[in-house]
Enzyme design. Structure first.
Site, mmCIF file in Angstrom:
data_model
loop_
_atom_site.group_PDB
_atom_site.id
_atom_site.type_symbol
_atom_site.label_atom_id
_atom_site.label_comp_id
_atom_site.label_asym_id
_atom_site.label_seq_id
_atom_site.Cartn_x
_atom_site.Cartn_y
_atom_site.Cartn_z
ATOM 1 N N SER A 239 44.579 -45.659 21.148
ATOM 2 C CA SER A 239 43.231 -46.204 20.922
ATOM 3 C C SER A 239 42.150 -45.139 20.966
ATOM 4 O O SER A 239 42.223 -44.193 21.765
ATOM 5 C CB SER A 239 42.960 -47.237 22.014
ATOM 6 N N ALA B 39 51.693 -54.477 22.423
ATOM 7 C CA ALA B 39 51.319 -55.298 23.576
ATOM 8 C C ALA B 39 50.443 -54.506 24.537
ATOM 9 O O ALA B 39 50.701 -53.336 24.795
ATOM 10 C CB ALA B 39 52.573 -55.770 24.307
ATOM 11 N N TYR C 157 41.207 -49.286 30.961
ATOM 12 C CA TYR C 157 41.958 -49.484 29.705
ATOM 13 C C TYR C 157 42.184 -48.151 29.003
ATOM 14 O O TYR C 157 43.305 -47.817 28.605
ATOM 15 C CB TYR C 157 41.182 -50.445 28.791
ATOM 16 N N SER D 112 44.127 -55.687 26.279
ATOM 17 C CA SER D 112 43.391 -54.886 25.297
ATOM 18 C C SER D 112 41.879 -55.036 25.395
ATOM 19 O O SER D 112 41.155 -54.365 24.669
ATOM 20 C CB SER D 112 43.843 -55.268 23.889
ATOM 21 N N HIS E 95 39.375 -52.054 15.105
ATOM 22 C CA HIS E 95 39.703 -52.741 13.848
ATOM 23 C C HIS E 95 39.671 -54.236 14.101
ATOM 24 O O HIS E 95 40.165 -54.729 15.095
ATOM 25 C CB HIS E 95 41.033 -52.258 13.272
ATOM 26 N N GLU F 173 39.519 -45.518 22.348
ATOM 27 C CA GLU F 173 38.896 -45.570 23.683
ATOM 28 C C GLU F 173 39.364 -44.392 24.544
ATOM 29 O O GLU F 173 38.733 -44.067 25.550
ATOM 30 C CB GLU F 173 39.220 -46.894 24.381
ATOM 31 N N ARG G 210 40.535 -61.579 15.119
ATOM 32 C CA ARG G 210 40.099 -60.857 16.321
ATOM 33 C C ARG G 210 39.753 -61.878 17.407
ATOM 34 O O ARG G 210 39.164 -62.936 17.112
ATOM 35 C CB ARG G 210 38.850 -60.037 15.957
ATOM 36 N N GLY H 92 53.499 -57.683 21.488
ATOM 37 C CA GLY H 92 52.111 -58.042 21.177
ATOM 38 C C GLY H 92 52.032 -58.827 19.884
ATOM 39 O O GLY H 92 51.032 -58.792 19.174
ATOM 40 N N ILE H 93 53.082 -59.569 19.585
ATOM 41 C CA ILE H 93 53.179 -60.300 18.302
ATOM 42 C C ILE H 93 52.091 -61.367 18.168
ATOM 43 O O ILE H 93 51.704 -61.716 17.052
ATOM 44 C CB ILE H 93 54.594 -60.932 18.178
ATOM 45 N N ASP I 56 59.371 -59.208 28.625
ATOM 46 C CA ASP I 56 58.098 -58.935 29.294
ATOM 47 C C ASP I 56 57.971 -57.438 29.519
ATOM 48 O O ASP I 56 58.930 -56.793 29.964
ATOM 49 C CB ASP I 56 58.113 -59.686 30.636
HETATM 50 P P1 GDP Z 1 35.858 -51.919 22.598
HETATM 51 O O1 GDP Z 1 35.245 -50.798 21.807
HETATM 52 O O2 GDP Z 1 37.347 -51.921 22.546
HETATM 53 O O3 GDP Z 1 35.342 -52.014 23.982
HETATM 54 O O4 GDP Z 1 35.451 -53.267 21.773
HETATM 55 P P2 GDP Z 1 34.409 -54.437 22.098
HETATM 56 O O5 GDP Z 1 34.270 -55.203 20.827
HETATM 57 O O6 GDP Z 1 34.801 -55.218 23.319
HETATM 58 O O7 GDP Z 1 33.035 -53.657 22.439
HETATM 59 C C1 GDP Z 1 32.424 -52.815 21.516
HETATM 60 C C2 GDP Z 1 31.058 -52.408 22.019
HETATM 61 O O8 GDP Z 1 30.193 -53.562 22.003
HETATM 62 C C3 GDP Z 1 30.978 -51.873 23.453
HETATM 63 O O9 GDP Z 1 30.143 -50.753 23.453
HETATM 64 C C4 GDP Z 1 30.330 -53.004 24.228
HETATM 65 O O10 GDP Z 1 29.585 -52.567 25.373
HETATM 66 C C5 GDP Z 1 29.403 -53.562 23.183
HETATM 67 N N1 GDP Z 1 28.950 -54.954 23.450
HETATM 68 C C6 GDP Z 1 27.663 -55.381 23.497
HETATM 69 N N2 GDP Z 1 27.613 -56.678 23.783
HETATM 70 C C7 GDP Z 1 28.903 -57.098 23.918
HETATM 71 C C8 GDP Z 1 29.482 -58.370 24.233
HETATM 72 O O11 GDP Z 1 28.812 -59.380 24.430
HETATM 73 N N3 GDP Z 1 30.855 -58.415 24.274
HETATM 74 C C9 GDP Z 1 31.635 -57.297 24.032
HETATM 75 N N4 GDP Z 1 32.956 -57.399 24.067
HETATM 76 N N5 GDP Z 1 31.085 -56.098 23.767
HETATM 77 C C10 GDP Z 1 29.744 -55.994 23.712
#
Ligand code: GDP
Length: 335
Positions: free
Chosen positions: A133, A79, A157, A82, A187, A135, A192, A8-9, A56
């Site tokens: 994570s 990697a 995920y 994500s 983070h 998540e 990002r 995941g470099i 891979d």
């Molecule tokens: P995650 O926590 O790894 O899923 O990081 P994300 O940055 O993709 O999403 C963070 C939060 O932002 C989640 O609760 C999404 O539902 C919310 N979110 C709201 N609008 C958006 C959008 O337009 N794009 C993404 N990626 N997330 C969104």
């Protein structure tokens, strides 16, 4: 000179971890997938001191070859597929790469070390870090979340990351491999990917300020995340690998903010009111949402001596400032 291998470099954390390890005097090897990987020239330009190796996470033999060739002291498995949203469209691939990918790296460490005639260090001598994570906590069972909080992932995920976490713990217990799992909360940084909400917002605010975008369409605005600075978090990864015994750590700030607060800080930075430009649309909403994440980083504080240095506001402002500069350069180049 210690050697680190990073999968995941080309991602955000690969970038910051490489910089950090190079500064610490490591020889850094980065795993790259595919001959014509478009990220390769970018990596060669931005981190010329990183040695690129081909392999891979879907290909067990390629990982064994890389471990044999590099003979790393530390392997960081960053990697993954994500992006949570993508994981619903490609759940099987997410399981293969984000979940089974971790197993294949662990197997490469174990089998390479065990191979007869191999010059490799023993399995116990190659340390392994798994990028776990927040998540995995998903529909949280307690607040804040610590290392003992049960998992309830809410996306393919999160499920794949939970598998990778448990297989890391299992290989530590089964084979005595020095394997750590860092349960990192969200983070962010100027590196990002623009598909993540913080960067989408900071890029949107910069582009709206510069007149190249009219509005910013997001999904749910109410969810809360514990957002920290990626540069702070990679320090924690390295610290875990220097412990006398492998262990698992929650890494986060202990603060939580709503998506709309992120928009508020970003738009304020460019002198605008977020409510005039941001709207919420179902196309960016998820089949299942993670509503609230907030870390209890007390163990990392106590055992690693780790704490974050960049605040939420500083982080978002740093990203907006960087995106203003990036966009201004892009405009100048196309003028
Ligand atoms: P995650 O926590 O790894 O899923 O990081 P994300 O940055 O993709 O999403 C963070 C939060 O932002 C989640 O609760 C999404 O539902 C919310 N979110 C709201 N609008 C958006 C959008 O337009 N794009 C993404 N990626 N997330 C969104």
């Amino acid at each position: 000179m210690p050697r680190a291998l990073i999968t995941g470099i080309t991602g955000q954390d690969g970038h910051y971890l490489s910089e950090h390890l190079l500064k610490q005097g490591y020889e850094v090897y980065g795993l790259i997938r595919g001959q014509a990987n478009p990220k390769r020239p970018i990596l060669e330009r931005t981190l010329p001191d990183v040695h690129i190796v081909d392999g891979d996470l879907l290909d067990q033999a390629s990982l064994m070859n890389v471990i044999q060739k590099v003979q790393p002291d530390e392997v960081y498995n960053l990697a993954a597929i994500s992006f949570v949203m993508l994981s619903w469209n490609q759940p099987e691939l997410t399981g293969e790469i984000t979940g089974l990918g971790a197993l294949r790296v662990l197997e490469a460490i174990r089998l390479t070390a065990g191979a007869s005639g191999s010059r490799s260090k023993s399995a116990a001598g190659i340390k392994f870090y798994q990028a776990s994570s927040s998540e995995m906590f998903g529909k949280v069972r307690e607040t804040p979340q610590n290392e003992n909080t049960p998992f309830h992932p809410r996306s393919p995920y999160g499920v794949a990351k939970a598998y990778a976490h448990y297989i890391t713990v299992n290989y530590r217990e089964s084979y005595n491999i020095f394997a750590c799992s860092g349960i990192l909360f969200n983070h962010e940084s100027p590196h990002r990917g623009p598909e993540f909400v913080t960067r989408k917002i900071t890029l949107g605010a910069a582009r709206i300020k510069l007149g190249v975008q009219k509005e910013l369409v997001l999904g749910a605005l109410e969810p809360r995340r514990d957002w920290g600075y990626a540069g702070d978090y990679v320090r924690a990864m390295h610290m875990m690998m220097q412990l006398p015994e492998p262990d698992d750590f929650v890494i986060g700030t202990g603060e939580t903010h709503q998506i709309k607060e992120c928009a508020q800080v970003a738009f304020e930075r460019v002198g605008l009111n977020w409510e005039d430009y941001v709207r919420s649309d179902a196309q960016f909403m998820r089949p299942a949402e993670v509503d609230l994440l907030i870390a209890d980083p007390a163990k990392a504080n106590a055992k690693l001596g780790w704490k974050p240095e960049v605040s939420f506001k500083q982080l978002i402002e740093m990203m907006v400032d960087s995106d203003l500069a990036v966009e201004a350069r892009a405009q100048a180049a196309s003028a």
